[in-house]
Design a protein around this motif. Structure first.
Motif, PDB file in Angstrom:
ATOM      1  N   ALA A 252       0.831  -1.210   0.000  1.00 33.48           N
ATOM      2  CA  ALA A 252       0.000   0.000   0.000  1.00 33.48           C
ATOM      3  C   ALA A 252       0.866   1.261   0.000  1.00 33.48           C
ATOM      4  CB  ALA A 252      -0.936  -0.008   1.202  1.00 33.48           C
ATOM      5  N   THR A 253       1.962   1.224   0.723  1.00 34.49           N
ATOM      6  CA  THR A 253       2.886   2.359   0.750  1.00 34.49           C
ATOM      7  C   THR A 253       3.518   2.576  -0.621  1.00 34.49           C
ATOM      8  OG1 THR A 253       3.361   1.983   3.083  1.00 34.49           O
ATOM      9  CG2 THR A 253       4.981   3.252   1.837  1.00 34.49           C
ATOM     10  N   LEU A 254       3.929   1.490  -1.262  1.00 35.14           N
ATOM     11  CA  LEU A 254       4.543   1.600  -2.588  1.00 35.14           C
ATOM     12  C   LEU A 254       3.539   2.107  -3.619  1.00 35.14           C
ATOM     13  CD1 LEU A 254       6.703  -1.661  -2.625  1.00 35.14           C
ATOM     14  CD2 LEU A 254       7.426   0.682  -2.102  1.00 35.14           C
ATOM     15  N   MET A 255       2.296   1.632  -3.529  1.00 29.05           N
ATOM     16  CA  MET A 255       1.264   2.097  -4.464  1.00 29.05           C
ATOM     17  C   MET A 255       0.979   3.583  -4.264  1.00 29.05           C
ATOM     18  SD  MET A 255      -1.293  -1.157  -4.472  1.00 29.05           S
ATOM     19  CE  MET A 255      -2.256  -0.743  -5.918  1.00 29.05           C
ATOM     20  N   ALA A 256       0.916   4.026  -3.020  1.00 26.31           N
ATOM     21  CA  ALA A 256       0.669   5.440  -2.744  1.00 26.31           C
ATOM     22  C   ALA A 256       1.803   6.309  -3.280  1.00 26.31           C
ATOM     23  CB  ALA A 256       0.498   5.659  -1.244  1.00 26.31           C
ATOM     24  N   LEU A 257       3.036   5.866  -3.106  1.00 21.52           N
ATOM     25  CA  LEU A 257       4.186   6.609  -3.623  1.00 21.52           C
ATOM     26  C   LEU A 257       4.121   6.709  -5.146  1.00 21.52           C
ATOM     27  CD1 LEU A 257       6.934   8.010  -3.368  1.00 21.52           C
ATOM     28  CD2 LEU A 257       7.982   5.732  -3.329  1.00 21.52           C
ATOM     29  N   ALA A 258       3.831   5.598  -5.808  1.00 20.86           N
ATOM     30  CA  ALA A 258       3.758   5.595  -7.272  1.00 20.86           C
ATOM     31  C   ALA A 258       2.630   6.484  -7.769  1.00 20.86           C
ATOM     32  CB  ALA A 258       3.570   4.168  -7.785  1.00 20.86           C
ATOM     33  N   ASP A 259       1.468   6.406  -7.133  1.00 16.51           N
ATOM     34  CA  ASP A 259       0.323   7.230  -7.538  1.00 16.51           C
ATOM     35  C   ASP A 259       0.634   8.708  -7.333  1.00 16.51           C
ATOM     36  OD1 ASP A 259      -2.333   7.513  -8.556  1.00 16.51           O
ATOM     37  OD2 ASP A 259      -3.082   7.741  -6.510  1.00 16.51           O
ATOM     38  N   GLY A 260       1.251   9.041  -6.218  1.00 15.27           N
ATOM     39  CA  GLY A 260       1.626  10.432  -5.962  1.00 15.27           C
ATOM     40  C   GLY A 260       2.646  10.954  -6.962  1.00 15.27           C
ATOM     41  N   ALA A 261       3.617  10.117  -7.312  1.00 20.19           N
ATOM     42  CA  ALA A 261       4.639  10.521  -8.289  1.00 20.19           C
ATOM     43  C   ALA A 261       4.003  10.779  -9.648  1.00 20.19           C
ATOM     44  CB  ALA A 261       5.723   9.455  -8.399  1.00 20.19           C
ATOM     45  N   MET A 262       3.081   9.909 -10.062  1.00 17.81           N
ATOM     46  CA  MET A 262       2.406  10.108 -11.354  1.00 17.81           C
ATOM     47  C   MET A 262       1.551  11.366 -11.334  1.00 17.81           C
ATOM     48  SD  MET A 262       2.983   8.302 -13.985  1.00 17.81           S
ATOM     49  CE  MET A 262       1.557   8.923 -14.834  1.00 17.81           C
ATOM     50  N   TYR A 263       0.877  11.624 -10.238  1.00 16.53           N
ATOM     51  CA  TYR A 263       0.014  12.805 -10.124  1.00 16.53           C
ATOM     52  C   TYR A 263       0.841  14.083 -10.243  1.00 16.53           C
ATOM     53  CZ  TYR A 263      -3.638  15.882  -8.270  1.00 16.53           C
ATOM     54  OH  TYR A 263      -4.568  16.873  -8.107  1.00 16.53           O
ATOM     55  N   VAL A 264       1.962  14.129  -9.549  1.00 18.77           N
ATOM     56  CA  VAL A 264       2.843  15.307  -9.617  1.00 18.77           C
ATOM     57  C   VAL A 264       3.386  15.477 -11.035  1.00 18.77           C
ATOM     58  CG1 VAL A 264       5.049  16.242  -8.822  1.00 18.77           C
ATOM     59  CG2 VAL A 264       3.432  15.298  -7.181  1.00 18.77           C
ATOM     60  N   LEU A 265       3.789  14.374 -11.662  1.00 27.81           N
ATOM     61  CA  LEU A 265       4.303  14.433 -13.030  1.00 27.81           C
ATOM     62  C   LEU A 265       3.228  14.947 -13.993  1.00 27.81           C
ATOM     63  CD1 LEU A 265       6.511  13.840 -15.136  1.00 27.81           C
ATOM     64  CD2 LEU A 265       5.608  11.512 -15.245  1.00 27.81           C
TER      65      LEU A 265
ATOM     66  N   THR B 234      -6.907   9.120 -11.015  1.00 25.94           N
ATOM     67  CA  THR B 234      -6.401   7.822 -11.436  1.00 25.94           C
ATOM     68  C   THR B 234      -7.576   6.971 -11.904  1.00 25.94           C
ATOM     69  OG1 THR B 234      -4.747   7.976  -9.683  1.00 25.94           O
ATOM     70  CG2 THR B 234      -5.060   5.811 -10.702  1.00 25.94           C
ATOM     71  N   THR B 235      -7.467   6.417 -13.108  1.00 25.68           N
ATOM     72  CA  THR B 235      -8.496   5.491 -13.583  1.00 25.68           C
ATOM     73  C   THR B 235      -8.005   4.056 -13.567  1.00 25.68           C
ATOM     74  OG1 THR B 235      -7.849   5.815 -15.885  1.00 25.68           O
ATOM     75  CG2 THR B 235      -9.610   7.207 -15.037  1.00 25.68           C
ATOM     76  N   ASN B 236      -6.696   3.865 -13.593  1.00 22.84           N
ATOM     77  CA  ASN B 236      -6.127   2.527 -13.528  1.00 22.84           C
ATOM     78  C   ASN B 236      -4.714   2.625 -12.973  1.00 22.84           C
ATOM     79  OD1 ASN B 236      -6.202  -0.388 -14.211  1.00 22.84           O
ATOM     80  ND2 ASN B 236      -4.492   0.187 -15.515  1.00 22.84           N
ATOM     81  N   LEU B 237      -4.364   1.659 -12.106  1.00 24.97           N
ATOM     82  CA  LEU B 237      -2.998   1.568 -11.600  1.00 24.97           C
ATOM     83  C   LEU B 237      -2.673   0.092 -11.464  1.00 24.97           C
ATOM     84  CD1 LEU B 237      -1.201   3.778  -9.143  1.00 24.97           C
ATOM     85  CD2 LEU B 237      -1.069   1.347  -8.754  1.00 24.97           C
ATOM     86  N   ASN B 238      -1.610  -0.325 -12.116  1.00 22.94           N
ATOM     87  CA  ASN B 238      -1.171  -1.713 -12.066  1.00 22.94           C
ATOM     88  C   ASN B 238       0.255  -1.735 -11.522  1.00 22.94           C
ATOM     89  OD1 ASN B 238      -1.435  -4.592 -12.842  1.00 22.94           O
ATOM     90  ND2 ASN B 238       0.324  -4.064 -14.111  1.00 22.94           N
ATOM     91  N   ILE B 239       0.474  -2.584 -10.526  1.00 20.58           N
ATOM     92  CA  ILE B 239       1.796  -2.655  -9.917  1.00 20.58           C
ATOM     93  C   ILE B 239       2.291  -4.093  -9.921  1.00 20.58           C
ATOM     94  CG2 ILE B 239       0.861  -2.829  -7.571  1.00 20.58           C
ATOM     95  CD1 ILE B 239       3.318  -1.098  -6.664  1.00 20.58           C
ATOM     96  N   ASN B 240       3.556  -4.246 -10.270  1.00 25.22           N
ATOM     97  CA  ASN B 240       4.238  -5.535 -10.192  1.00 25.22           C
ATOM     98  C   ASN B 240       5.333  -5.400  -9.149  1.00 25.22           C
ATOM     99  OD1 ASN B 240       3.029  -7.122 -12.466  1.00 25.22           O
ATOM    100  ND2 ASN B 240       3.738  -5.324 -13.584  1.00 25.22           N
TER     101      ASN B 240
END
Length: 95
Positions: free
Chosen positions: A11-24, A37-43
């Motif tokens: 959950a922490t990693l997903m939040a970081l990734a979502d925040g980074a994309m939002y800022v970008l 966000t409409t879709n987020l896929n994490i591996n």
């Protein structure tokens, strides 16, 4: 933010990734309210090291009028191999 075994939580990693994309995204299109966000896929590729910073490297792959697609690579500490790879799609509202 750590799970048992000294692993950074997903959950922490997903939040970081979502925040980074939002800022970008907002750095590319300006302050647009309601870009969501409409879709987020994490591996998850390997565990992040406890006590190490987790860094997000975000890149826009496509920026359209209504949708933006990007990817985020999450890195931990000084290791060159990523701990997670994320793709995300954002909806951009019409003005």
């Amino acid at each position: 933010m750590l799970r048992p075994g000294a692993t950074v939580s997903g959950a922490t990693l997903m939040a970081l990734a979502d925040g980074a994309m939002y800022v970008l995204l907002l750095s590319a299109i300006g302050p647009v309210a309601l870009a969501v966000t409409t879709n987020l896929n994490i591996n998850f590729l390997r565990k992040g090291a406890a006590g190490q910073d987790v860094l997000a490297e975000a890149k826009l792959l496509k920026l359209g009028k209504r949708l933006a697609v990007g990817e985020v690579t999450l890195l931990s500490g000084d290791f060159p191999d990523p701990i997670a790879h994320v793709t995300a799609t954002y909806s951009i509202p019409t003005k």
